[in-house]
Each structure stands twice: as C-alpha cells, then as structure tokens.
Design an enzyme around this catalytic site. Sequence first.
Site, short mmCIF file in Angstrom:
data_model
loop_
_atom_site.label_atom_id
_atom_site.label_comp_id
_atom_site.label_asym_id
_atom_site.label_seq_id
_atom_site.Cartn_x
_atom_site.Cartn_y
_atom_site.Cartn_z
N SER A 136 3.56 -42.85 54.83
CA SER A 136 3.23 -43.31 53.49
C SER A 136 1.71 -43.40 53.41
O SER A 136 1.02 -42.54 53.98
CB SER A 136 3.94 -44.64 53.24
N HIS A 184 5.62 -40.42 50.98
CA HIS A 184 5.63 -41.01 49.64
C HIS A 184 4.45 -40.46 48.86
O HIS A 184 3.32 -40.51 49.33
CB HIS A 184 5.47 -42.53 49.73
N ASP A 204 9.62 -48.77 54.54
CA ASP A 204 10.49 -47.61 54.66
C ASP A 204 10.42 -47.07 56.09
O ASP A 204 9.40 -47.19 56.76
CB ASP A 204 10.03 -46.54 53.65
#
Lengths: 195, 272
Positions: free
Chosen positions: A18, A45, A138
């Site tokens: 991310s 992401h 995540d």
Amino acid sequence: MEETLIPKKCSALVIGGSAGSLDVLLEIFPALDKEINFPIIIVTHRKPGNDSLLTDLLQNRTQLKVKEVEEKEKILPGTVYIAPADYHLLLEHNKTFSLDYSEKVNYSRPSIDVTFQSAAEIFASELICILLSGSNNDGVEGLKAVNNFGGLVVIQNPNTAIMPYMPQQAVINIKKNVILDAFYMADFINKLAKR
Amino acid sequence: MIGDVIDNEQVETLLNDVLEAHGYDFLEYSHASIKRRISRLYALDNFVSFAEFRYTVKTDKQYFKRFLEEITVNVTEMFRDPSFYKALRNEILPTLGTYPFIRIWVAGCSTGEEAYSLAIVLKELSLLNKSLIYATDINPSVLEKAKKGIFPLNYLKSYSENYLQSGGLKDFSTYYSANYSLAKFDETLSGKMIFSTHNLVSDHSFNEFQLILCRNVLIYFDKDLQHKVFQLFDNSLEQLGYLALGSKESLDFWPKAKQYKRIRTEKIWRKL
Ligand SMILES: C[S@@+](CC[C@H](N)C(=O)[O-])C[C@H]1O[C@@H](n2cnc3c(N)ncnc32)[C@H](O)[C@@H]1O
C-alpha cells in the site's frame, strides 16, 4: 534467514503493498533476472483511473512482460501481473484469474487479503507472498491463510518501510515468516527462480 | 475475514441443491468468486455446520431469498467509468437518436444506478421521451430498490463528480430531492424504465434492442457461460445495435466476435 523456510519450488509470487510500496517495487524491478520462471502478481492499493501508469512504470524497468490482469486470463510463468484498480483479484484452480467487484475489504479494492487467500488455496506450499510498506491493516489475514496452506510469508522489514504499520502488523501476527530489507528483495526473488 | 470454512466439494453440493430445489443455476459461475460469497455468508450467519447450512438453503424459502441476495454481488455506482458514459453521450446515443424509438436493455442492473445514469444522459440529449429502458436482474430485492430510485445521499458527491467527468452539463442536484440521508431521483427518469427479473443463465431473449448494457456481470461467469450469454445478447440485438460490457470484460474470445466491431477503446461493440 532460515533456509528451511524457503520452499523447494516457487510456482507463484504475490506481492502486496500500500502506501510507500511503489518505491520498493521500483527498486526491485530493475534488478530482477529475466529468467524468472514463475508468475509475479502485484496487488497494490491505488486510485482507479490512471490504469496503465503502474504497468508502464514497471515495464520500463524490466525485461519480463508486465501487464494488467484481464479477467479469465491464463496465469503464465515469467509474467508480471498487476491487479486492476477497483476490482478484487482472485485465482482459479485452472490457473486463470477472476475479477470480482464486490464490497471493499479493509476499505480496499483490490484487497491484498483477498488475493493472498485465493492464491494460498491454489498454489499452497509452492506460493510465496511478500507484504510491503503500507498504513492500513490489509494483508495480514491473507498471510495467515498462506501460512495455513504451507506457503511462505515474506515481510518487508518495517524499519525499511516508508509506512511501517502494515508490515509491523504482519510481523506481530504471523508466526512463521521471513523478514527482509527492501534492499535484499530482488536478490531473494532471483534466487527463488534458481531453485 | 473469512477463512477456508467451506471446501470445493461442499460448494458443488450446495449449488446442485440450489439448482434442484430452487431452479437457479450457479454451477457455471467463476468458482473462486462464488466460493468466496458462500464462505462469507456461512460465516456471517453463524452456521454451526455445513449440514445445517445446506439444509437451510435447501428447505427454507425465506432464507433462500437471503442466499440469493448475498451470493450475487450487487455493488454498483452512478456514472461508473465516466469515459464510458461520455462515449454514450457523444457517440452511441446520438446515433440511436435517429431511430423513431429506442429500446435499451440494462442486464444485471442491480439497484438501478446505471439505469438512472443512462436516463439522465438520454434526457439531456432530449431522447428520453422516445426511449424505453428495460432493467433486469436475477435478484428481485435489488429491483425493488431500483424501482424506488432512492440512493444514499452520502454517495451523491462522488456520483456528481463522475457525472461531471462524463460530460454532464447540469447541476447534478437538479435530478433528485434530498431528504435526510436519502436522495430520491426524479420520477420522469424511472417513468421510462421497466423493471423485471430475468436470469441470464436460464431465461430467453424477450425483445429486440438497439443497445444492451451488461456491465460487471460477466466477470462472475466462466468462459462457457459468458459465451452462452453473448449468444443470448446476439439474439436480442438489432443489426447495428450496440453491446456494452464492463471495463474489464471483453467479447474478444467469443467465436462470433468477428461479426461485431469495437468502438475505439471503449468496451462497446456494434453488431454488423
Ligand atoms: C456488480 S453488479 C453490476 C451492476 C451494474 N451493471 C454495474 O456495472 O455497476 C452485478 C449484478 O448482476 C446480477 N446478476 C448476477 N447473476 C445474474 C444472472 N444470472 N442474471 C441476471 N443478473 C445477474 C447481480 O444480481 C448483480 O445485481
């Protein structure tokens, strides 16, 4: 690093990241051997829209083929696949990809958890998953599944991550793991190809 | 998150039950995705065993309604993929505007956001009066919502941004009235829509259209089923009609794709 943790054979490598992970990817890619004999699947992401940007950035840095995943596409060795923005990326038993536009997971779509879990089931002990820098939660649940199916969990050393939270969570929650500095990642991946 | 609570064999068993007991065929859906939905539901509803889950799905009509709602993915947006709506606005709909009457099928319309977006574009092109939008879905609950045209107000900001990016000309808020946390869309829009259940797997062609939209539905189907559905669309599309798919879907590997021409880089094909 404990050599025993490293699987004999790598059939797929999935990299999740991310915030702060792009820098690591840009560092890894120029150093990758072109003989890599497994698929590399990247789930990060990012905002929908500028779809080809990441693909282009990475393609300019490697001789491996880099492409955004198309749905039902066959998963081939030596190819780098990028999860499209705004879809979850799943893997099928017949070694193809599926895309899924369902609810976000951990406020994210694609979610790293979803792809790690799905890949764990398909590639089991021949799977390696790397979790990079990021500031949300995540990836951790997905890494648990990777462990359960006998795959190998690799976590970016949080001290070398721009956003240490995500890899930190993984280090805390995943018992069996390998922690690697960003600097050693490319070398690690190249060695996997030689096994 | 959901662990691996349901295995592949159980998925198969359950889907066979569903076909037998309720007549819905999910056997050719993309396996990974449907398995994830089933595992999610199983965990969400706290079943203690697969046997109990199986029995409930099979015998409890009320629960099966929930099963259907949860197994299908109903996530949608207004003006999703603005460049797609731009192509509709600037190219596809003006071409169809030369017809005396425009019939459009939105297959897999979910809660209707796509159909309302389309109606707004038609209205701005002064084509809404001579258009009819057939909006269908497998899931009756989403159609109930779609009929009402009421969407959560907190999404409207991003919808309005999409609308502007797609070439929208007006103040988006003129299309709805806000009431507490809800936005109700103008009834002149829904007045041009017909809602009905239709199962793309088992139901037949029911009309001929100049434009069919089926976006983000086929990603849930395996290749063979996709091809069957393309055949259904082919049977339902007039010559020179358009078929629009989701941004990650493609007609390319369908044997009859040669009889269609892609519109630039959009996921829109014209039947030749
Ligand atoms: C992700 S939504 C897509 C909504 C909208 N078209 C969009 O692109 O935003 C998928 C929809 O397909 C519907 N669907 C799934 N299987 C179907 C089938 N066999 N026949 C008709 N609709 C189906 C689901 O109920 C759901 O509402």
